[in-house]
Design a protein around this motif. Structure first.
Motif, PDB file in Angstrom:
ATOM      1  N   ILE A  76       0.912  -1.363   0.160  1.00 32.55           N
ATOM      2  CA  ILE A  76       0.191  -0.266   0.475  1.00 32.55           C
ATOM      3  C   ILE A  76       1.246   1.267   0.121  1.00 32.55           C
ATOM      4  CG2 ILE A  76      -1.914   1.193   1.093  1.00 32.55           C
ATOM      5  CD1 ILE A  76      -2.893  -1.132   2.383  1.00 32.55           C
ATOM      6  N   THR A  77       2.086   1.206   0.618  1.00 30.87           N
ATOM      7  CA  THR A  77       2.997   2.370   0.952  1.00 30.87           C
ATOM      8  C   THR A  77       3.157   2.507  -0.840  1.00 30.87           C
ATOM      9  OG1 THR A  77       3.541   1.671   3.247  1.00 30.87           O
ATOM     10  CG2 THR A  77       4.513   3.211   1.765  1.00 30.87           C
ATOM     11  N   LEU A  78       3.646   1.647  -1.054  1.00 32.01           N
ATOM     12  CA  LEU A  78       4.163   1.596  -2.753  1.00 32.01           C
ATOM     13  C   LEU A  78       2.893   1.843  -3.252  1.00 32.01           C
ATOM     14  CD1 LEU A  78       6.331   0.796  -4.715  1.00 32.01           C
ATOM     15  CD2 LEU A  78       4.864  -1.426  -5.110  1.00 32.01           C
ATOM     16  N   VAL A  79       1.998   1.802  -3.617  1.00 30.56           N
ATOM     17  CA  VAL A  79       0.705   1.945  -4.524  1.00 30.56           C
ATOM     18  C   VAL A  79       0.738   3.884  -4.138  1.00 30.56           C
ATOM     19  CG1 VAL A  79      -2.064   2.263  -4.345  1.00 30.56           C
ATOM     20  CG2 VAL A  79      -0.689   0.001  -4.815  1.00 30.56           C
ATOM     21  N   GLU A  80       0.781   3.828  -3.141  1.00 25.34           N
ATOM     22  CA  GLU A  80       0.590   5.888  -2.640  1.00 25.34           C
ATOM     23  C   GLU A  80       1.030   6.418  -3.158  1.00 25.34           C
ATOM     24  OE1 GLU A  80      -0.357   4.713   1.258  1.00 25.34           O
ATOM     25  OE2 GLU A  80      -2.297   5.207   1.880  1.00 25.34           O
ATOM     26  N   SER A  81       2.929   5.850  -3.212  1.00 19.11           N
ATOM     27  CA  SER A  81       3.845   7.079  -3.137  1.00 19.11           C
ATOM     28  C   SER A  81       3.261   7.245  -4.696  1.00 19.11           C
ATOM     29  CB  SER A  81       5.394   5.890  -3.566  1.00 19.11           C
ATOM     30  OG  SER A  81       6.413   6.918  -4.174  1.00 19.11           O
ATOM     31  N   THR A 185      -6.490   5.655  -3.128  1.00 20.08           N
ATOM     32  CA  THR A 185      -7.298   4.811  -2.646  1.00 20.08           C
ATOM     33  C   THR A 185      -8.039   3.850  -3.491  1.00 20.08           C
ATOM     34  OG1 THR A 185      -8.925   6.616  -0.638  1.00 20.08           O
ATOM     35  CG2 THR A 185      -9.805   4.896  -0.752  1.00 20.08           C
ATOM     36  N   ARG A 186      -8.602   3.917  -4.482  1.00 20.52           N
ATOM     37  CA  ARG A 186      -9.008   3.054  -5.407  1.00 20.52           C
ATOM     38  C   ARG A 186      -8.517   1.801  -5.804  1.00 20.52           C
ATOM     39  NH1 ARG A 186     -10.816   8.385  -8.718  1.00 20.52           N
ATOM     40  NH2 ARG A 186     -13.017   7.305  -9.287  1.00 20.52           N
ATOM     41  N   GLU A 187      -6.653   2.126  -5.608  1.00 16.12           N
ATOM     42  CA  GLU A 187      -5.821   1.032  -5.934  1.00 16.12           C
ATOM     43  C   GLU A 187      -5.256   0.350  -4.345  1.00 16.12           C
ATOM     44  OE1 GLU A 187      -2.905   3.307  -6.792  1.00 16.12           O
ATOM     45  OE2 GLU A 187      -3.182   2.919  -9.160  1.00 16.12           O
ATOM     46  N   THR A 188      -6.028   1.533  -3.592  1.00 18.37           N
ATOM     47  CA  THR A 188      -5.519   0.678  -2.365  1.00 18.37           C
ATOM     48  C   THR A 188      -6.321  -0.716  -1.757  1.00 18.37           C
ATOM     49  OG1 THR A 188      -4.734   2.459  -1.261  1.00 18.37           O
ATOM     50  CG2 THR A 188      -5.369   0.525   0.537  1.00 18.37           C
ATOM     51  N   MET A 189      -7.421  -0.218  -2.365  1.00 17.65           N
ATOM     52  CA  MET A 189      -9.163  -1.056  -2.170  1.00 17.65           C
ATOM     53  C   MET A 189      -8.740  -2.663  -2.769  1.00 17.65           C
ATOM     54  SD  MET A 189     -12.935   0.408  -2.782  1.00 17.65           S
ATOM     55  CE  MET A 189     -12.587   1.149  -4.696  1.00 17.65           C
ATOM     56  N   LEU A 190      -7.957  -1.842  -3.548  1.00 16.32           N
ATOM     57  CA  LEU A 190      -8.178  -3.418  -4.799  1.00 16.32           C
ATOM     58  C   LEU A 190      -7.355  -4.571  -4.277  1.00 16.32           C
ATOM     59  CD1 LEU A 190      -7.942  -1.947  -8.813  1.00 16.32           C
ATOM     60  CD2 LEU A 190      -9.890  -2.994  -7.203  1.00 16.32           C
ATOM     61  N   VAL A 191      -5.587  -3.151  -3.698  1.00 10.74           N
ATOM     62  CA  VAL A 191      -5.142  -4.915  -3.103  1.00 10.74           C
ATOM     63  C   VAL A 191      -5.489  -4.827  -2.089  1.00 10.74           C
ATOM     64  CG1 VAL A 191      -2.710  -4.787  -1.524  1.00 10.74           C
ATOM     65  CG2 VAL A 191      -3.077  -3.126  -3.546  1.00 10.74           C
ATOM     66  N   CYS A 192      -6.357  -4.800  -1.120  1.00 14.69           N
ATOM     67  CA  CYS A 192      -6.931  -5.088   0.194  1.00 14.69           C
ATOM     68  C   CYS A 192      -8.254  -6.424  -0.064  1.00 14.69           C
ATOM     69  CB  CYS A 192      -8.259  -4.510   1.226  1.00 14.69           C
ATOM     70  SG  CYS A 192      -6.382  -2.880   1.754  1.00 14.69           S
TER      71      CYS A 192
END
Length: 379
Positions: A76-81, A185-192
């Motif tokens: 998630i940290t990677l996605v948010e970077s 947030t959308r990508e974080t949601m997919l990771v979860c």
């Protein structure tokens, strides 16, 4: 006393061997306060700095799919970077994870400040875990318009829920994104979802016209309200109520129970005159008490009924596809805005143009046209 320690200047005079406080010599530090000391005296050995090994995109994906919480957090940290090399690797990870996503129910939760969103989410999340679900909470914290920082305190406010093994809470800064919904947030949601969480709760910063952004990424939109909010919130309420799939009056307990029920009736009448936000679904108002754990089960039953009804009609699947398309357009907008901000020609003249607009020497429309002309290399 050790040679590298001394007494603080405010220590009592005389023999102070029993004085507990000692001041040690400091070390050279970076701007963030983290030690960068590497030995400044002759004979000193460089300090050993341990860095976590870098993971490949496949290792990130494997860790997420295996439910490794440490890897999930790092992914998630990677996605948010916003770093270019991180964005590239994040897209590789998401490409591997994509076939394992889309199997959760995505619930957006918003409400006026002080309505008890965090308390509601904690009680609601614990209820879902008792039913056997795995819950991911994406709590978007407001970012300071002055410093740009965020407190990220939602996890501490959900102490009971944060201890649950079947729950993952991720606070994220809102940044400059409209509506308080973090850009990633959308990508974080997919990771979860790929990690096996079948219920994703997205808590937004607050409520307002811009908070409708959350509607474009969730299946069910829940609006929390307080009884006796007063006429001062009418403008806010109408704009957000039009998009709500359910409206819940929280804090319906004790002496407030009767007031909450009266408010529920008023909101129910108001919803009757608004066009439903979802085709084939009629929104209703309910009451609950997150503190007393009353009415929480009814909220989940309403969400289940919603999914069943619009799932059969095909609206559920159609909404997901429309959201994906909107996601593409949003990312294009972000990319173009970033290119515009980095354009050397624009950066060369924008300060002068801003001054001209501020002093009334140039109309705003003319300023925009000139900036776009430079960006498009027409002048």
């Amino acid at each position: 006393m050790a040679s590298n320690t001394k007494m603080p200047e405010w220590a009592p005079e005389g023999d102070c061997d029993g004085f507990a406080c000692r001041v040690m010599d400091g070390v050279a530090a970076g701007h963030d306060g983290i030690s960068s000391y590497s030995g400044t005296e002759e004979g000193d050995k460089p300090a050993v700095r341990h860095r976590r090994p870098q993971l490949t995109a496949q290792q990130y994906a494997d860790g997420v799919l295996q439910g490794d919480r440490a890897v999930l957090g790092r992914a998630i940290t990677l996605v948010e970077s916003n770093a270019a090399h991180h964005i590239e690797k994040a897209q590789e990870v998401l490409k591997v994870l994509l076939p394992f996503t889309g199997h959760s129910i995505r619930v957006g939760i918003t409400g006026v400040p002080g309505v008890g969103k965090s308390t509601f989410i904690e009680t609601f999340g614990c209820h879902l875990i008792e039913l056997g679900h795995k819950v991911a909470v994406l709590a978007v914290d407001p970012s300071s318009s002055i410093s740009g920082g965020s407190i990220l305190g939602d996890k501490t406010r959900m102490e009971r829920l944060s201890r649950e093994e079947r729950c993952f809470i991720r606070p994220s800064p809102a940044g400059s994104t409209l509506g308080g919904v973090a850009r990633k947030t959308r990508e974080t949601m997919l990771v979860c979802e790929a990690a096996g969480f079948d219920v994703v709760l997205i808590e937004t910063v607050g409520v307002g016209q811009s908070e409708t952004t959350v509607r474009s990424m969730v299946d069910f939109f829940l609006l929390l309200m307080l009884a006796g909010a007063g006429d001062e919130l009418q403008g806010i309420k109408k704009g957000i109520m039009e998009l709500a799939d359910a409206l819940v009056i929280n804090k319906a307990d004790g002496k407030n129970k009767l007031i909450a029920e009266t408010a529920r009736s008023e909101y129910e009448r108001a919803l009757h005159y608004l066009q439903p936000s979802t085709e084939g679904w009629v929104s209703h108002a309910y009451t609950c008490s997150a503190m007393a754990n009353e009415g929480i089960d009814q909220v989940w039953k309403v969400i289940g009924k919603y999914r069943e009804i619009i799932g059969k009609s095909g609206v559920f699947e159609r909404h997901r596809k429309e959201q994906n398309i909107k996601w593409v357009h949003d990312m294009v907008d972000d990319h173009l805005r970033s290119l515009f901000a980095k354009h050397p020609g624009v950066n060369r003249i924008i300060k002068d143009i801003e001054r001209s607009v501020a002093n009334g020497a140039m109309p705003a429309v003319a300023a925009v046209q000139q900036l776009i002309s430079v960006f498009e290399c027409r002048s």
